[in-house]
Design an enzyme around this catalytic site. Sequence first.
Site, PDB file in Angstrom:
ATOM      1  CG  MET A   1      54.438  10.178  95.376  1.00 34.11           C
ATOM      2  SD  MET A   1      54.646  11.075  96.932  1.00 34.11           S
ATOM      3  CE  MET A   1      54.571   9.738  98.124  1.00 34.11           C
TER       4      MET A   1
ATOM      5  CB  CYS B   1      52.297  11.792  84.733  1.00 40.84           C
ATOM      6  SG  CYS B   1      53.869  12.660  84.800  1.00 40.84           S
TER       7      CYS B   1
ATOM      8  CG  HIS C   1      45.881  14.973  91.951  1.00 42.27           C
ATOM      9  ND1 HIS C   1      47.136  15.267  91.485  1.00 42.27           N
ATOM     10  CD2 HIS C   1      45.593  15.934  92.864  1.00 42.27           C
ATOM     11  CE1 HIS C   1      47.594  16.342  92.100  1.00 42.27           C
ATOM     12  NE2 HIS C   1      46.674  16.770  92.926  1.00 42.27           N
TER      13      HIS C   1
ATOM     14  CG  ASN D   1      45.981  11.809  95.042  1.00 41.28           C
ATOM     15  OD1 ASN D   1      46.432  12.287  94.003  1.00 41.28           O
ATOM     16  ND2 ASN D   1      46.713  11.653  96.119  1.00 41.28           N
TER      17      ASN D   1
ATOM     18  NE  ARG E   1      51.789  17.128  97.267  1.00 39.09           N
ATOM     19  CZ  ARG E   1      51.129  18.188  96.843  1.00 39.09           C
ATOM     20  NH1 ARG E   1      51.790  19.262  96.470  1.00 39.09           N
ATOM     21  NH2 ARG E   1      49.803  18.170  96.780  1.00 39.09           N
TER      22      ARG E   1
HETATM   23  C1  LIG Z   1      57.744  13.474  94.083  1.00 45.39           C
HETATM   24  C2  LIG Z   1      56.445  13.077  93.426  1.00 45.39           C
HETATM   25  C3  LIG Z   1      56.444  12.090  92.462  1.00 45.39           C
HETATM   26  C4  LIG Z   1      55.228  11.680  91.868  1.00 45.39           C
HETATM   27  N1  LIG Z   1      55.253  10.639  90.976  1.00 45.39           N
HETATM   28  C5  LIG Z   1      54.054  10.142  90.528  1.00 45.39           C
HETATM   29  C6  LIG Z   1      54.003   8.939  89.764  1.00 45.39           C
HETATM   30  O1  LIG Z   1      55.032   8.298  89.484  1.00 45.39           O
HETATM   31  N2  LIG Z   1      52.790   8.499  89.341  1.00 45.39           N
HETATM   32  C7  LIG Z   1      51.615   9.166  89.661  1.00 45.39           C
HETATM   33  O2  LIG Z   1      50.525   8.713  89.276  1.00 45.39           O
HETATM   34  N3  LIG Z   1      51.648  10.290  90.381  1.00 45.39           N
HETATM   35  C8  LIG Z   1      52.821  10.781  90.844  1.00 45.39           C
HETATM   36  N4  LIG Z   1      52.817  11.871  91.665  1.00 45.39           N
HETATM   37  C9  LIG Z   1      51.525  12.473  92.081  1.00 45.39           C
HETATM   38  C10 LIG Z   1      51.046  11.870  93.393  1.00 45.39           C
HETATM   39  O3  LIG Z   1      50.776  10.480  93.242  1.00 45.39           O
HETATM   40  C11 LIG Z   1      49.768  12.580  93.897  1.00 45.39           C
HETATM   41  O4  LIG Z   1      48.764  12.455  92.906  1.00 45.39           O
HETATM   42  C12 LIG Z   1      49.966  14.054  94.174  1.00 45.39           C
HETATM   43  O5  LIG Z   1      51.188  14.292  94.858  1.00 45.39           O
HETATM   44  C13 LIG Z   1      48.808  14.639  94.997  1.00 45.39           C
HETATM   45  O6  LIG Z   1      48.638  13.955  96.210  1.00 45.39           O
HETATM   46  P1  LIG Z   1      49.221  14.541  97.623  1.00 45.39           P
HETATM   47  O7  LIG Z   1      48.638  15.923  97.796  1.00 45.39           O
HETATM   48  O8  LIG Z   1      48.763  13.576  98.660  1.00 45.39           O
HETATM   49  O9  LIG Z   1      50.713  14.608  97.487  1.00 45.39           O
HETATM   50  C14 LIG Z   1      54.015  12.317  92.228  1.00 45.39           C
HETATM   51  C15 LIG Z   1      54.040  13.334  93.189  1.00 45.39           C
HETATM   52  C16 LIG Z   1      55.218  13.715  93.797  1.00 45.39           C
HETATM   53  C17 LIG Z   1      55.198  14.807  94.852  1.00 45.39           C
END
Ligand SMILES: Cc1cc2nc3c(=O)[nH]c(=O)nc-3n(C[C@H](O)[C@H](O)[C@H](O)COP(=O)(O)O)c2cc1C
Length: 330
Positions: A19, A102, A171, A204, A229
Site C-alpha cells: 500500500m 494498480c 484482488h 485479496n 485496508r
Molecule cells: C492506500 C492504498 C495504497 C495502495 N497501494 C498499492 C500498491 O502500492 N500496490 C498494490 O499492488 N496495491 C496497492 N493497493 C491495493 C491493495 O494492495 C489491495 O489490493 C486493496 O486495498 C484491496 O485489499 P483490502 O480490501 O484488503 O484493502 C493500495 C490500496 C490502498 C488502500
Amino acid sequence: MVKIGPIELPDFPLLLAPMEDVSDPPFRTLCKEQGADVMYTEFISSEGLIRDAAKSVMKLDIYEKERPVGIQIFGAELDSMLQAIDIVTATKPDIIDINFGCPVKKVVCKNAGAGILRDIPLMVKLTEAMVKRTHLPVTVKTRLGWDHDSIKIVEVAERLQDVGIQAISIHGRTRVQMYKGQADWKPIAAVKNNPRMHIPVFGNGDVDSPEAAVRMRDDYGLDGAMIGRASIGYPWFFREVKHYFETGEHLPPPDMMARVEAARRHLEMSIAWKGEKLGVLETRRHYTNYFKGIPNFKPYRMRMVTSDDAADVFAAFDEALEVFGDHVFA
Ligand SMILES: Cc1cc2nc3c(=O)[nH]c(=O)nc-3n(C[C@H](O)[C@H](O)[C@H](O)COP(=O)(O)O)c2cc1C
C-alpha cells in the site's frame, strides 16, 4: 504448509498488502509484531529506480526483522523493468513482486499496473523476462481483469505460473471497478481449482474481519489472505485473525495504552526512517483507526492530524492517554 519458492510459511499465511505511503518499514514492523507472515513494500516505479530518484530508492529499505519481505515494482517497459529487477535483486529482499493491479489512471495509461490486463501476451512476456533475470522468487499481484466482460484470470494465472512465478495474489475486483462494490472471491477460487495450478493462490479484497478470513480459507479454499485496508491504523488485525483461527473466539480489542504505545512507536520509527516532516505527515492516516470509536476524541485527533510539530503530536498522545485511558473499546 505453503511455500513461495523456497520460503516456507504456515498454513493459510496472512500477507500484508502493498500500500503506497502505508506499507513502509515502520508500519511493516508493527504488522510483523502482530503476526503478519509476509510483508510487501508499497509499489516502486521501475522508471524512478533506474533514474535513481531518491524517493523510489528509499522505498527499497528493508529491516532484517521483517523477513520474509517482497519488494513490489511496477512499469511496462521491458528494458526498465529488467534494470529495476537488477537493482531490486541487489538489495536482497526475499521476493520480488510485480504490480499488475494498480488501477490509477496515470499508471494504467502507460500500460503499467492493471493497464497490462488489456494486453495479456505482453503481461506474460514481461513476466517471463523478469523471472529469468533474477534468482529470487517472483510473485504477481493483479486484479480479476480489465472489466467484467474480459475476465480471463484462470487462463492468465496459469500462463504466469508456466513462465515461472512462484505465487499469485488476486484482488477480487476488475480495473473498471476500482474499489467499488464487493470483492468477488469466486473467480479467485476458480484459479485455485484449476487442476494445473500448483503455486499458492492468495485472495485479496475486503478481508475485514476474522470471519471473512475464515470464509476465504474454508469456503473458497484459497492458500492465504492478503490484507490491506483492515490493517491501516490497526496492525492487531493479524493477531486477531490468527487467534480466531485457533480458538473460534475473538480477542478483546487493544486498550488505550496499547494504542497510544503503537501510535507513538509508529511515529518514532517513521521520523527515524524518513525525517520529522515526512514522518509526521505520513503517519497521520493511521490515527483515525488507532483511536476509532472514542467519544469526544475529535479535538485530539485534529491536533494529531494537523500539527506539523512532532513534539506536539507526542504530547497529544500523552494527553489522550490521560483523558481516555479507561475507555473500553467495543
Ligand atoms: C492506500 C492504498 C495504497 C495502495 N497501494 C498499492 C500498491 O502500492 N500496490 C498494490 O499492488 N496495491 C496497492 N493497493 C491495493 C491493495 O494492495 C489491495 O489490493 C486493496 O486495498 C484491496 O485489499 P483490502 O480490501 O484488503 O484493502 C493500495 C490500496 C490502498 C488502500
